[in-house]
Design a protein around this motif. Structure first.
Motif, PDB file in Angstrom:
ATOM      1  N   ASP A 412       7.893  -0.264  13.454  1.00  0.00           N
ATOM      2  CA  ASP A 412       7.908  -0.196  14.907  1.00  0.00           C
ATOM      3  C   ASP A 412       6.492  -0.238  15.459  1.00  0.00           C
ATOM      4  O   ASP A 412       5.531   0.192  14.802  1.00  0.00           O
ATOM      5  CB  ASP A 412       8.583   1.096  15.376  1.00  0.00           C
ATOM      6  CG  ASP A 412      10.065   1.128  15.021  1.00  0.00           C
ATOM      7  OD1 ASP A 412      10.639   0.045  14.809  1.00  0.00           O
ATOM      8  OD2 ASP A 412      10.623   2.244  14.959  1.00  0.00           O
ATOM      9  N   ASP A 413       6.375  -0.708  16.685  1.00  0.00           N
ATOM     10  CA  ASP A 413       5.066  -0.839  17.313  1.00  0.00           C
ATOM     11  C   ASP A 413       4.354   0.504  17.440  1.00  0.00           C
ATOM     12  O   ASP A 413       3.132   0.579  17.294  1.00  0.00           O
ATOM     13  CB  ASP A 413       5.207  -1.477  18.696  1.00  0.00           C
ATOM     14  CG  ASP A 413       5.586  -2.959  18.632  1.00  0.00           C
ATOM     15  OD1 ASP A 413       5.442  -3.550  17.540  1.00  0.00           O
ATOM     16  OD2 ASP A 413       6.015  -3.496  19.663  1.00  0.00           O
ATOM     17  N   ASP A 414       5.104   1.595  17.704  1.00  0.00           N
ATOM     18  CA  ASP A 414       4.441   2.887  17.892  1.00  0.00           C
ATOM     19  C   ASP A 414       3.862   3.407  16.588  1.00  0.00           C
ATOM     20  O   ASP A 414       2.817   4.073  16.573  1.00  0.00           O
ATOM     21  CB  ASP A 414       5.392   3.911  18.513  1.00  0.00           C
ATOM     22  CG  ASP A 414       6.570   4.227  17.626  1.00  0.00           C
ATOM     23  OD1 ASP A 414       6.967   3.359  16.824  1.00  0.00           O
ATOM     24  OD2 ASP A 414       7.119   5.350  17.732  1.00  0.00           O
ATOM     25  N   ASP A 417       0.725   1.365  16.115  1.00  0.00           N
ATOM     26  CA  ASP A 417      -0.277   1.832  17.067  1.00  0.00           C
ATOM     27  C   ASP A 417      -0.982   3.076  16.533  1.00  0.00           C
ATOM     28  O   ASP A 417      -2.216   3.161  16.533  1.00  0.00           O
ATOM     29  CB  ASP A 417       0.392   2.132  18.412  1.00  0.00           C
ATOM     30  CG  ASP A 417      -0.579   2.648  19.446  1.00  0.00           C
ATOM     31  OD1 ASP A 417      -1.074   1.838  20.251  1.00  0.00           O
ATOM     32  OD2 ASP A 417      -0.858   3.868  19.461  1.00  0.00           O
ATOM     33  N   ALA A 418      -0.215   4.052  16.066  1.00  0.00           N
ATOM     34  CA  ALA A 418      -0.804   5.282  15.542  1.00  0.00           C
ATOM     35  C   ALA A 418      -1.629   5.005  14.290  1.00  0.00           C
ATOM     36  O   ALA A 418      -2.748   5.523  14.139  1.00  0.00           O
ATOM     37  CB  ALA A 418       0.300   6.299  15.241  1.00  0.00           C
ATOM     38  N   ARG A 502       3.605  13.109  13.378  1.00  0.00           N
ATOM     39  CA  ARG A 502       4.676  13.261  14.358  1.00  0.00           C
ATOM     40  C   ARG A 502       5.796  14.070  13.697  1.00  0.00           C
ATOM     41  O   ARG A 502       6.521  13.551  12.829  1.00  0.00           O
ATOM     42  CB  ARG A 502       5.195  11.903  14.822  1.00  0.00           C
ATOM     43  CG  ARG A 502       6.249  11.993  15.918  1.00  0.00           C
ATOM     44  CD  ARG A 502       6.580  10.630  16.487  1.00  0.00           C
ATOM     45  NE  ARG A 502       5.407  10.017  17.127  1.00  0.00           N
ATOM     46  CZ  ARG A 502       5.381   8.773  17.578  1.00  0.00           C
ATOM     47  NH1 ARG A 502       6.463   7.990  17.471  1.00  0.00           N
ATOM     48  NH2 ARG A 502       4.284   8.304  18.142  1.00  0.00           N
TER      49      ARG A 502
END
Length: 590
Positions: A412-414, A417-418, A502
């Motif tokens: 996933d993009d998130d 990103d992280a 997370r």
């Protein structure tokens, strides 16, 4: 082992007999070390918490376990919440908790397990502290293991680079200059470095548990179980090092009456200061004189570190190849065993430098997660997997973390990103040039800036020192939000490990080891320093959002991957070489 309520009840009965109302128990031993022998795992026995940093505080009507951000999730899993409150030691310091709930209580403590510095917050909180002659946990731990007794072995000059006589002469000069007659050493790592010895008394760190008194004439009184010493080791120590039983230490300290004795109030237990002052000695509080020279690796130790990382890189790359082709469907525990097996293919490999952190999916969000048969989780497709591990070699110590995507679908993009923000922070720190005299605290923001820009952060330090076939967590340098007044110096080895976690989803950490070196600059005519990257392993390209990187970051990563392929690929089989070539392909050509 008895259950938690029974152990806690037995402890309280022992405290009543000792005429105290409470007790503080740190995680540590008489040497104040990070990794301790099984016989010294008092905190784990009492509370079931197995983290490497923590403390318990017990009152007659309540009790609490404290640890930092690395272990808060682990405490939730391990510690019985019906018996113990589980608290963050920064947000709720133990001294504050005791002052709130036991302000008028007499709080017992074991003076052999706490430094004078560690007692300061409790005294500042107005608590009444009572040193106990015997640790009350020892009184109820009926099946406590025996103390370790492994052979004490020499660390040859081909690995240490400097003979013990030279080290002791330099230390003795410092003692005379400061007006001290002698110094007390209780850190086995300091003694190991000073005398060029190693052992296997504690897990993960090649130490021989002992104490020492070093005099201003460079002579040494070494307090060690004599069964640890072979004739060869006795000869290696030489005539200037006299050996005594550990039980003789108290008498030798008492005999220092009238002398000026240097003691590190942070690295020695307060028992040394109390015993010396009661005997009439003058205590000079000063930093352990071995800590800084031990941290500044000489050219032989630097070459040993490079050699250790080259061997380690082969094992890591074999593991990452296995992980991508066969790893899904295996457990976290099996993955650590596979990695250890790859390391053992090198004949010089001795052991892990710490318990490997093998966390898939939500387990990766537990910063210092330690997989057990009870928590073992199967690696699944399309999730994040974090592996943090290290090895001990007779010429160096390694520590590396990689975070990978298990595929086959795109992450996933998130997540990307992280990951990319963590990677950008890692690159920024690795590329740093900084003037001589800079502390790690001043560099910490480099590793966090890209995360902060996205509203993200991590609750642990960015870098810690690394020993030379010694502790994987070595002082005095660090890179952290917490200020430590120790500048980085050429020869120090320090980790670079920003992360993001997370809870309930995934964890990301990217770690290489860096060797501080003089930098070549075209600017001011003043000395600057830079980092040489020791660790050699690819970062997972599938998790990199390339459009978030600037040209400088892409160039650094491409150059790093080219070096990894050049140095590691000759040691892999054909399939491994093919995998590594793809893993290290330039991002600029993507």
């Amino acid at each position: 082992m008895t259950d938690a309520p029974t152990r806690l009840h037995a402890l309280r009965e022992t405290l009543r007999q000792a005429s105290v109302d409470g007790f503080i128990l740190p995680r540590g031993d008489e040497h104040l070390g990070e990794y301790v022998a099984p016989c010294s795992e008092r905190l784990a026995w009492l509370t079931d918490f197995t983290g490497s940093a923590g403390m318990a505080a017990v009152l007659m009507d309540r009790a609490a376990v404290f640890s930092d951000g690395r272990y808060t999730t682990q405490m939730e899993h391990q510690v019985n919440g019906l018996c113990w409150e589980r608290l963050h030691l920064i947000e709720t310091p133990p001294a504050q908790w005791l002052a709130q709930h036991g302000a008028n209580a007499r709080i017992g403590y074991d003076p052999r397990l706490l430094s004078e510095k560690a007692l300061v917050p409790f005294l500042e909180a107005g608590l009444t502290l009572v040193p106990l002659a015997r640790n009350p946990v020892d009184a109820i731990w009926t099946d406590r293991p025996m103390p370790p007794c492994t052979p004490c072995l020499e660390q040859p000059l081909e690995y240490s680079g400097l003979d013990s006589a030279t080290k002791r002469a330099t230390l003795a000069t410092g003692l005379r200059d400061s007006g001290a007659d002698c110094v007390v050493l209780s850190d086995p790592a300091s003694i190991a470095w000073l005398l060029n010895i190693r052992g296997n008394d504690v897990p993960y760190t090649p130490l021989s548990l002992c104490f020492a008194i070093v005099r201003a004439d460079a002579g040494v009184s070494l307090f060690i179980d004599p069964t640890k010493l072979t004739p060869r080791t006795r000869e290696w120590l030489g005539g200037d090092v006299r050996t005594f039983l550990p039980d003789d230490l108290s008498a030798h300290l008492a005999a220092l009456a009238g002398q000026r004795v240097q003691v590190d109030p942070a690295a020695n237990s307060v028992w040394f200061i109390q015993t010396l002052e009661q005997a009439g000695a003058t205590v000079l509080r000063a930093t352990d004189p071995c800590i800084l020279p031990k941290a500044i690796k000489n050219p032989v130790e630097q070459d040993g570190a490079r050699r250790a990382h080259e061997h380690d890189a082969v094992a890591i790359c074999r593991f990452l190849h296995w992980l991508q082709t066969e790893g899904v469907g295996t457990g976290e525990l099996e993955a650590t065993e596979r990695l250890d097996a790859f390391r053992r293919q090198c004949l010089d490999y001795r052991e892990e430098s710490f318990p490997a952190i093998s966390g898939s999916g939500p387990n990766g969000a537990i910063i210092h997660y330690r997989v057990t048969p009870e928590t073992d989780r199967v690696l699944r497709h399309n999730e994040v997997y974090l592996i943090d591990s290290g090895g001990q070699y007779p010429y160096g110590t390694t520590d590396i973390t990689r975070t990978v995507w298990t595929g086959p679908e795109q992450p996933d993009d998130d997540v990307c990103d992280a990951f990319t923000r963590v990677l950008r922070g890692h690159i920024a720190l690795a590329r740093a040039h900084f003037p001589l005299g800079t502390t790690g605290h001043a560099l910490d923001v480099l590793a966090r800036q890209a995360l902060w820009e996205g509203g993200l952060n991590y609750d642990h330090g960015t870098g810690h020192g690394i020993g030379s076939y010694l502790s994987v967590h070595e002082g005095p340098c660090n890179i952290s939000t917490h200020y430590r007044p120790v500048p980085l110096e050429a020869g120090m080895i320090i980790s670079n490990e920003p992360g993001y976690y997370r809870p309930g989803a995934f964890g990301i950490r990217l770690e290489n080891l860096l060797l501080v070196q003089p930098a070549v600059t075209n600017g001011e005519n003043r000395p600057f320093l830079a980092f040489e990257v020791l660790t050699l392993a690819p970062f997972d390209r599938r998790l990199i959002a390339v459009d978030m990187l600037n040209t400088t970051e892409i160039a650094w990563l491409d150059a790093y991957h080219a070096r990894v392929f050049e140095q590691v690929s000759p040691h892999l089989d054909n399939a491994g070489q093919t995998w590594l070539e793809a893993a290290c392909a330039p991002l600029s050509a993507r």
